[in-house]
Enzyme design. Structure first.
Site, short mmCIF file in Angstrom:
data_model
loop_
_atom_site.label_atom_id
_atom_site.label_comp_id
_atom_site.label_asym_id
_atom_site.label_seq_id
_atom_site.Cartn_x
_atom_site.Cartn_y
_atom_site.Cartn_z
N HIS A 124 -5.29 4.22 7.03
CA HIS A 124 -6.26 3.25 6.49
C HIS A 124 -7.04 2.70 7.69
O HIS A 124 -6.51 2.62 8.80
CB HIS A 124 -5.45 2.14 5.82
CG HIS A 124 -6.24 1.14 5.06
ND1 HIS A 124 -6.91 0.11 5.68
CD2 HIS A 124 -6.46 0.99 3.73
CE1 HIS A 124 -7.50 -0.63 4.75
NE2 HIS A 124 -7.24 -0.12 3.56
N ASP A 201 2.91 1.37 8.89
CA ASP A 201 2.12 0.66 7.89
C ASP A 201 2.78 0.90 6.53
O ASP A 201 2.66 1.98 5.95
CB ASP A 201 0.68 1.19 7.92
CG ASP A 201 -0.18 0.60 6.82
OD1 ASP A 201 0.36 -0.09 5.94
OD2 ASP A 201 -1.40 0.86 6.84
N GLN A 204 1.69 0.67 1.23
CA GLN A 204 1.84 1.36 -0.07
C GLN A 204 3.29 1.67 -0.40
O GLN A 204 3.61 2.02 -1.53
CB GLN A 204 1.04 2.68 -0.07
CG GLN A 204 -0.45 2.50 0.04
CD GLN A 204 -1.06 1.81 -1.17
OE1 GLN A 204 -0.52 1.87 -2.28
NE2 GLN A 204 -2.17 1.16 -0.97
N LYS A 227 0.21 -6.31 -2.72
CA LYS A 227 0.42 -4.96 -3.25
C LYS A 227 1.82 -4.82 -3.83
O LYS A 227 2.25 -3.73 -4.20
CB LYS A 227 0.20 -3.92 -2.15
CG LYS A 227 -1.27 -3.82 -1.71
CD LYS A 227 -1.44 -2.72 -0.71
CE LYS A 227 -2.74 -2.82 0.04
NZ LYS A 227 -3.90 -2.35 -0.71
N CYS A 365 -11.13 3.27 2.24
CA CYS A 365 -10.90 2.78 3.61
C CYS A 365 -10.16 3.83 4.44
O CYS A 365 -9.28 3.49 5.24
CB CYS A 365 -10.12 1.47 3.63
SG CYS A 365 -11.01 0.13 2.87
N1 PMP Z 1 -2.86 0.04 4.95
C1 PMP Z 1 -2.76 0.66 3.78
C2 PMP Z 1 -1.99 1.95 3.68
C3 PMP Z 1 -3.36 0.09 2.65
O1 PMP Z 1 -3.27 0.72 1.47
C4 PMP Z 1 -4.07 -1.13 2.78
C5 PMP Z 1 -4.76 -1.75 1.58
N2 PMP Z 1 -5.51 -0.84 0.83
C6 PMP Z 1 -4.12 -1.74 4.03
C7 PMP Z 1 -3.51 -1.12 5.09
C8 PMP Z 1 -4.82 -3.04 4.24
O2 PMP Z 1 -4.16 -4.04 3.52
P1 PMP Z 1 -4.76 -5.51 3.41
O3 PMP Z 1 -6.18 -5.35 2.98
O4 PMP Z 1 -3.91 -6.18 2.38
O5 PMP Z 1 -4.65 -6.14 4.75
#
Ligand code: PMP
Length: 420
Positions: A124, A201, A204, A227, A365
């Protein structure tokens, strides 16, 4: 979960009874954020109504109550992650801030122009851009782990990319586009052989699978509360105590200091040294009730219902010739990304929205991943335990109708099914 249990479980989520475009809401965008159960909404409200006060400060009853709830939330996260100490849990705004904290504190103070940061193509942007910023300032180089055709990090290539110059390896536990568990044991073991730190990270993964940071033996693990059925604006940075202790402070101000004078300032110990200013107290306390909710329904454990959702959605999508899934094979969590040749993803998203179905379209993203897979963007369907097989039928029928391979009658049958 049988169908009666599912009906009861869904009753925990008030939003699932809302109508969207005058249709019953089918929420298939759980990878972006999950819906919130009543208990989380209620807990946040109770804090404001019954014991709203700042934490760690005042000598009064309300503050003591707020502090106790706030710190017990930290213990709750410690147990969820099987971390050794509660002070290894740092509150942040979310995954993004957790990664930025490590980048600015650890990265800026440990990396030089001789060092390499290893990422993967499936990251991401939140796990790419903070490292690019650090690389620009320190001169460190970024190297990227390729994926195999099933969409996970290619373990056969890791020893070519992770070398004696590698100081940090960052990758997702589960990509937000691919939905498969990365081979973390092998990646972390390889990073250890060269003495590199590891950041996982877990944005998910955390709502879907059990996580044990001691078993993983990673240095950092990050995720967001929103999430995993919790509120927005709360996140977690787990770090090994010895690593966090050696890191300089990130943001400075109130709450994180021991003493301040114009001749110098001293900082608190962990975890407070990384928690400057008034935190999101209501959010953290409500997040704790989301964790209790996850335990109550074993939502992060493999269960038959989630497995059925995954199997059925995969099977139904695979049966549509026009659907091209981005990675080979069934994902590990019910999260599917695909394209339909000749149709723009945005048009498909709008069509489904008009049917009451919330999906995500675009690059998610993860622009480098889109480039790696040679697609401009894709449609992502991500399910949670409150979703049903009937919703999958309705979605599949809508998708087929959009492509022009099903009739209105088929769709009507599905709408009727959804109502039951
Ligand atoms: N890493 C991953 C794998 C994500 O799916 C997301 C959110 N789509 C993020 C980072 C960023 O998370 P946040 O916007 O809650 O900081």
């Amino acid at each position: 979960m049988n169908s009666i249990e599912l009906v009861n479980f869904r009753a925990n989520f008030p939003i699932l009874f809302e109508k969207v475009n005058e249709k019953a809401l089918v929420y298939f965008d759980n990878g972006a954020t999950t819906q919130k159960p009543e208990i989380v909404i209620k807990t946040e409200k109770e804090y404001y109504q019954q014991f709203n006060a700042n934490v760690h400060r005042a000598a009064h009853q309300l503050s003591a109550q707020a502090t106790s709830a706030f710190e017990s939330a930290r213990n709750n996260v410690q147990h969820l992650l099987h971390a050794r100490h509660a002070h290894e849990i740092i509150w942040t705004k979310g995954t993004t801030e957790s990664i930025n904290l490590v980048a600015q504190s650890w990265g800026m103070n440990n990396l030089t122009c001789d060092d390499e940061i290893v990422l993967s193509y499936a990251e991401h942007h939140a796990n790419i851009v903070p490292w690019q910023m650090v690389a620009e300032k320190t001169g460190a180089k970024i190297k990227v782990l390729p994926l195999d055709k099933t969409g996970i990090i290619d373990v056969d290539k890791i020893t070519r990319i992770i070398t004696k110059n590698t100081k940090l390896v960052c990758c997702s536990h589960i990509s937000n586009v691919i939905g498969k568990i990365n081979p973390l044991e092998k990646i972390i073991a390889c990073a250890k052989t060269v003495g590199a730190k590891t950041l996982i990270d877990g944005a998910q993964a955390i709502a879907n699978i059990p996580v044990n940071v001691q078993k993983l033996d990673c240095d950092f693990y990050v995720f967001s509360a929103h999430k995993m059925y919790g509120p927005t604006g709360v996140g977690v940075l787990y770090g090994k105590a010895e690593v966090l202790n050696a890191m300089p402070v990130y943001q400075t101000g109130g709450e994180m200091i021991k003493s301040v004078s114009f001749t110098g300032t001293s900082f608190h110990e962990l975890p407070f040294k990384f928690e400057a200013g008034t935190p999101n107290i209501a959010g953290v306390i409500a997040f704790s009730s989301a964790i209790d909710f996850i335990h109550q329904f074993a939502l992060n454990q493999a269960d038959e219902h989630k497995q059925n959702l995954n199997d059925y959605c995969y099977q139904q999508l695979s049966l549509i010739e026009e659907v091209q899934l981005l990675a080979e094979g069934k994902p590990d969590i019910p999260l599917f990304s695909f394209i339909i040749a000749g149709h723009h993803q945005k048009d498909i998203g709008s069509y489904l929205d008009a049917e009451g179905i919330a999906v995500r379209v675009g690059h998610h993203c993860a622009m480098p991943l889109m480039e790696f897979l040679s697609v401009p963007g894709c449609i992502r369907v991500s399910l949670a335990s409150y979703n049903s097989l009937a919703e999958i039928d309705y979605f599949i029928a809508s998708l087929k109708r959009y492509i022009g391979i099903t009739s209105d009658t088929d769709n009507m049958i599905c709408v009727d099914k959804l109502k039951t």
